[in-house]
Design an enzyme around this catalytic site. Structure first.
Site, PDB file in Angstrom:
ATOM      1  N   GLU A  80       0.690  -1.147   0.070  1.00 29.64           N
ATOM      2  CA  GLU A  80       0.148   0.121   0.006  1.00 29.64           C
ATOM      3  C   GLU A  80       0.969   1.278  -0.088  1.00 29.64           C
ATOM      4  O   GLU A  80       0.539   2.161  -0.578  1.00 29.64           O
ATOM      5  CB  GLU A  80      -0.845  -0.030   1.248  1.00 29.64           C
ATOM      6  CG  GLU A  80      -2.042   1.228   0.996  1.00 29.64           C
ATOM      7  CD  GLU A  80      -3.299   0.757   1.941  1.00 29.64           C
ATOM      8  OE1 GLU A  80      -4.377   0.010   1.455  1.00 29.64           O
ATOM      9  OE2 GLU A  80      -3.159   0.969   3.333  1.00 29.64           O
TER      10      GLU A  80
ATOM     11  N   GLU B  15       1.973   1.837  -3.576  1.00 30.21           N
ATOM     12  CA  GLU B  15       1.064   2.047  -4.487  1.00 30.21           C
ATOM     13  C   GLU B  15       0.662   3.642  -4.056  1.00 30.21           C
ATOM     14  O   GLU B  15       0.260   4.472  -4.961  1.00 30.21           O
ATOM     15  CB  GLU B  15      -0.320   1.394  -4.193  1.00 30.21           C
ATOM     16  CG  GLU B  15      -1.304   1.602  -4.949  1.00 30.21           C
ATOM     17  CD  GLU B  15      -2.744   0.827  -4.667  1.00 30.21           C
ATOM     18  OE1 GLU B  15      -3.737   0.892  -5.570  1.00 30.21           O
ATOM     19  OE2 GLU B  15      -2.779   0.280  -3.800  1.00 30.21           O
TER      20      GLU B  15
ATOM     21  N   CYS C  11      -8.510  -2.208   3.702  1.00 28.66           N
ATOM     22  CA  CYS C  11      -8.283  -3.319   4.790  1.00 28.66           C
ATOM     23  C   CYS C  11      -9.877  -3.760   5.136  1.00 28.66           C
ATOM     24  O   CYS C  11     -10.141  -4.888   5.647  1.00 28.66           O
ATOM     25  CB  CYS C  11      -7.582  -2.807   6.029  1.00 28.66           C
ATOM     26  SG  CYS C  11      -5.850  -2.556   5.337  1.00 28.66           S
TER      27      CYS C  11
ATOM     28  N   SER D 213      -7.527   1.469  -2.590  1.00 31.02           N
ATOM     29  CA  SER D 213      -6.345   0.625  -3.084  1.00 31.02           C
ATOM     30  C   SER D 213      -6.499  -0.900  -3.460  1.00 31.02           C
ATOM     31  O   SER D 213      -7.392  -1.476  -3.107  1.00 31.02           O
ATOM     32  CB  SER D 213      -5.388   0.485  -1.668  1.00 31.02           C
ATOM     33  OG  SER D 213      -4.298  -0.446  -1.639  1.00 31.02           O
TER      34      SER D 213
ATOM     35  N   LYS E 163     -15.873  -9.996   7.475  1.00 32.54           N
ATOM     36  CA  LYS E 163     -14.720 -10.687   6.987  1.00 32.54           C
ATOM     37  C   LYS E 163     -15.381 -12.221   6.331  1.00 32.54           C
ATOM     38  O   LYS E 163     -14.941 -12.690   5.428  1.00 32.54           O
ATOM     39  CB  LYS E 163     -13.759 -11.159   8.004  1.00 32.54           C
ATOM     40  CG  LYS E 163     -12.759  -9.838   8.233  1.00 32.54           C
ATOM     41  CD  LYS E 163     -11.993  -9.514   7.159  1.00 32.54           C
ATOM     42  CE  LYS E 163     -10.979  -8.272   7.734  1.00 32.54           C
ATOM     43  NZ  LYS E 163     -10.186  -7.907   6.111  1.00 32.54           N
TER      44      LYS E 163
ATOM     45  N   GLU F 153     -16.018 -11.387   2.956  1.00 31.26           N
ATOM     46  CA  GLU F 153     -14.973 -10.854   2.224  1.00 31.26           C
ATOM     47  C   GLU F 153     -14.127 -12.047   1.437  1.00 31.26           C
ATOM     48  O   GLU F 153     -13.780 -12.179   0.377  1.00 31.26           O
ATOM     49  CB  GLU F 153     -13.857 -10.166   2.853  1.00 31.26           C
ATOM     50  CG  GLU F 153     -12.725  -9.788   2.342  1.00 31.26           C
ATOM     51  CD  GLU F 153     -11.660  -9.124   3.095  1.00 31.26           C
ATOM     52  OE1 GLU F 153     -11.214  -7.995   2.732  1.00 31.26           O
ATOM     53  OE2 GLU F 153     -11.233  -9.893   4.001  1.00 31.26           O
TER      54      GLU F 153
ATOM     55  N   GLU G  13     -12.732 -11.732  -6.453  1.00 28.24           N
ATOM     56  CA  GLU G  13     -11.368 -11.072  -6.834  1.00 28.24           C
ATOM     57  C   GLU G  13     -10.468 -11.405  -5.536  1.00 28.24           C
ATOM     58  O   GLU G  13      -9.140 -11.020  -5.474  1.00 28.24           O
ATOM     59  CB  GLU G  13     -11.535  -9.553  -6.630  1.00 28.24           C
ATOM     60  CG  GLU G  13     -11.983  -8.906  -5.583  1.00 28.24           C
ATOM     61  CD  GLU G  13     -13.372  -8.508  -5.155  1.00 28.24           C
ATOM     62  OE1 GLU G  13     -13.715  -7.669  -4.635  1.00 28.24           O
ATOM     63  OE2 GLU G  13     -14.098  -9.380  -5.658  1.00 28.24           O
TER      64      GLU G  13
ATOM     65  N   CYS H  63     -11.275  -2.053  14.407  1.00 33.86           N
ATOM     66  CA  CYS H  63     -11.382  -3.499  14.555  1.00 33.86           C
ATOM     67  C   CYS H  63     -11.459  -4.010  16.086  1.00 33.86           C
ATOM     68  O   CYS H  63     -12.101  -4.967  16.353  1.00 33.86           O
ATOM     69  CB  CYS H  63     -10.210  -4.255  13.789  1.00 33.86           C
ATOM     70  SG  CYS H  63      -9.953  -3.874  12.265  1.00 33.86           S
TER      71      CYS H  63
END
Length: 567
Positions: free
Chosen positions: A277, A280, A297, A317, A355, A358, A363, A500
């Site tokens: 990251e 990037e 994230c 990102s 999650k 996710e 992807e 989190c």
């Protein structure tokens, strides 16, 4: 200073917003169902009623404290009212407590025991409503709803989504999405904050416990587990371990006794995330394109952006989350391991319900294979530990497996709002000395505010940063960015307020003291870490020269052709 008399004792108060706060300040924990300090006052459950010196009864949560007030909190009249309220709630409530996921953690169950309600005179004549298990993250059981409205206000006031609301009136009233749609058919992002505030089993986590037990029992399966940073300061809550204490080593020992073959730290995945990251971000700053760069994230935030601001999807990102990066690395390592022919199953222990969704996104698969097979929330792993008859508090402290058991302090602080940003700034810092790294703490990115801002000098320019937690705050910030009112280069977003550590899969209740303990606990771990920066982790360097060489984009970034896919 002002005073009020509570149960014949004077109590000083200053800026408390209601009588309930003053009562709790005096050490009296009045029961409530619908009151949360961060939500608007609702005053519906009436459990916090008190009586004044004239015999008037009122809800303490909605009454402003006044100098000279005289109140009583436990008179025979109040005891009668509270017991009657509980009995009426239970009369319209599913009473299969022993098989409920909230058994032992249910506020309704606990208060019934506390107030001595052991007999219900009224039959439950309400029709059985089908359970909604359509979501990958949570389960809705309206038969256990007590209409406290906590989930409705949280979804609207904290997350700004308004997925849930009241429908119908009187005895037919229910909490549901518009038009009684299934949760999977709504704009729900799976953050699980509705589950955090639900006092009963009406909203619970969708469990993956059974398939994980099956994998552990299969001798032909190698089960690898990764543990997220916020888990270590919360998993001890239900075992008598002080709140916020780091229980990682004890958890590692417990997982090995449960049958997990290898135990690793998602902090290592966080180190990989920072490496990618940061790179990037610098590329985008140099080109001036697709700024601000939003972090990737948090899957609940990503889904929120896709649904409400699809035009900003390119600003997020391309890096996978730490969970997904690590899952991809573990599966690639398994594919290259010719000695162990067993099937590899990767399990994540996460503080987050989102999650669970996710890991199913296309992807986040590599060569068509799901990189993470199952997500267990902190709450689920607590249940598994108890099912195995293990007392976590009595476990010895054991180290992670190598080579992926070594991580930096920068990876640990991913569990708090502002942690990703601080880790990026450490990576970009030219001076790696302790004094320079400590200065980053005071740039304005730490703290529990919903929106934080900082301006950081980098080379010959100033980098403008925003850190936001809570989707309603994120929505407000995006509106300002789109209107041109503010401009940033880097924006960290977490769906859950404070990050989190207060995720939808963490053990509840999560009060102010619990949040503070978890927050401080993660920073204490960082303070004690010998490696402060992700780029100083020697295993990360070895991985880039070995397994990752030439595969960085394939394993650590999302497939751009699938980025607009919706759950």
């Amino acid at each position: 200073m002002k005073y009020m008399t509570i149960n014949n004792r004077k109590v000083a108060f200053d800026d408390e917003k209601n009588v309930l706060s003053v009562i709790r300040k005096a050490g009296i924990n009045l029961p409530t169902f619908c009151y949360h300090s961060e939500l608007s006052t609702y005053g519906a459950c009436r459990m916090c009623v008190v009586e004044d010196d004239r015999g008037k009864i009122f809800a303490s949560c909605s009454e402003v404290p006044r100098d000279g007030m005289v109140i009583y909190t436990n008179t025979p009249k109040l005891q009668h009212h509270r017991k009657m309220i509980l009995e009426l709630m239970l009369s319209a409530h599913c009473r299969e407590c022993t098989t409920c996921k909230k058994n032992g953690d249910c506020t309704l169950q606990n208060l019934a025991k506390q107030l001595g309600v052991s007999y219900i005179r009224f039959e439950n004549n309400k029709p059985q409503i089908p359970i909604d298990e359509s979501s990958d993250c949570i389960v809705i059981d309206k038969n256990k709803c007590i209409l406290c409205g906590d989930c409705v206000r949280t979804c609207e006031e904290i997350q700004g989504l308004g997925i849930l609301d009241f429908a119908y009136r009187g005895s037919k009233m229910q909490v549901m999405p518009a038009f009684d749609r299934k949760m999977a058919e709504t704009a729900c992002v799976g953050c699980g904050q509705c589950r955090v505030v639900c006092p009963t089993g009406a909203i619970t986590i969708k469990h993956n416990i059974h398939p994980v037990w099956e994998a552990l029992a299969d001798k032909n399966t190698r089960v690898v587990v990764q543990i997220a940073p916020a888990v270590r300061v919360a998993v001890g809550d239900k075992f008598g371990i002080p709140k916020g204490e780091n229980s990682l080593g004890k958890l590692v020992a417990a997982l090995r006794r449960m049958g997990f073959d290898e135990v690793y730290d998602t902090d290592f995945g966080a180190d990989l995330t920072i490496m990618e990251e940061s790179k990037e971000f610098l590329e985008r700053v140099e080109s001036g394109e697709k700024l601000p760069l939003f972090t990737s994230c948090c899957p609940a935030w990503v889904k929120f952006c896709e649904q409400k601001y699809p035009e900003l999807r390119a600003n997020i990102s391309t890096c996978r989350s730490p969970q997904q990066m690590f899952g991809a690395v573990l599966k690639e390592e398994a594919r290259n391991n010719k000695k162990d022919t067993r099937k590899t199953v990767v399990v994540s222990i996460m503080p987050c319900t989102a999650k669970k969704a996710e890991i199913l996104r296309p992807e986040h698969k590599t060569e068509g294979e799901q990189d993470v097979d199952f997500v267990l929330t902190t709450t689920e792993v607590i249940r598994m530990i108890k099912e195995a008859g293990i007392d976590l508090a009595q476990m010895p402290w054991e180290a992670m497996d190598m080579p992926f058991g070594l991580s930096s302090g920068a990876g640990v602080i991913f569990g708090v709002s502002g942690g990703v940003t601080e880790a990026v700034l450490r990576r970009l810092a030219e001076d790696s000395g302790m004094e320079a790294l400590n200065e980053i703490k005071f740039t304005g990115i730490r703290g529990t505010d919903g929106i934080k801002e900082a301006v950081i000098p980098y080379g010959d320019r100033q980098i403008k940063i925003a850190v936001v937690s809570g989707l309603k705050n994120a929505d407000e910030l995006i509106q300002k960015i789109k209107s041109g009112e503010v401009q940033y280069d880097f924006v960290e977003v977490m769906a859950c307020r404070r990050g989190c550590m207060a995720g939808g899969g963490q053990p509840v209740p999560i009060g102010a003291r619990t949040k503070a303990a978890r927050y401080e606990g993660l920073y204490r771990i960082d303070d004690a870490s010998q490696i402060k920066r992700s780029n100083d982790n020697p295993i990360v360097g070895e991985l880039y020269e070995g397994l990752l060489k030439g595969k960085e984009h394939k394993l650590l970034h999302n497939n751009s052709d699938l980025l607009n896919w919706q759950n």
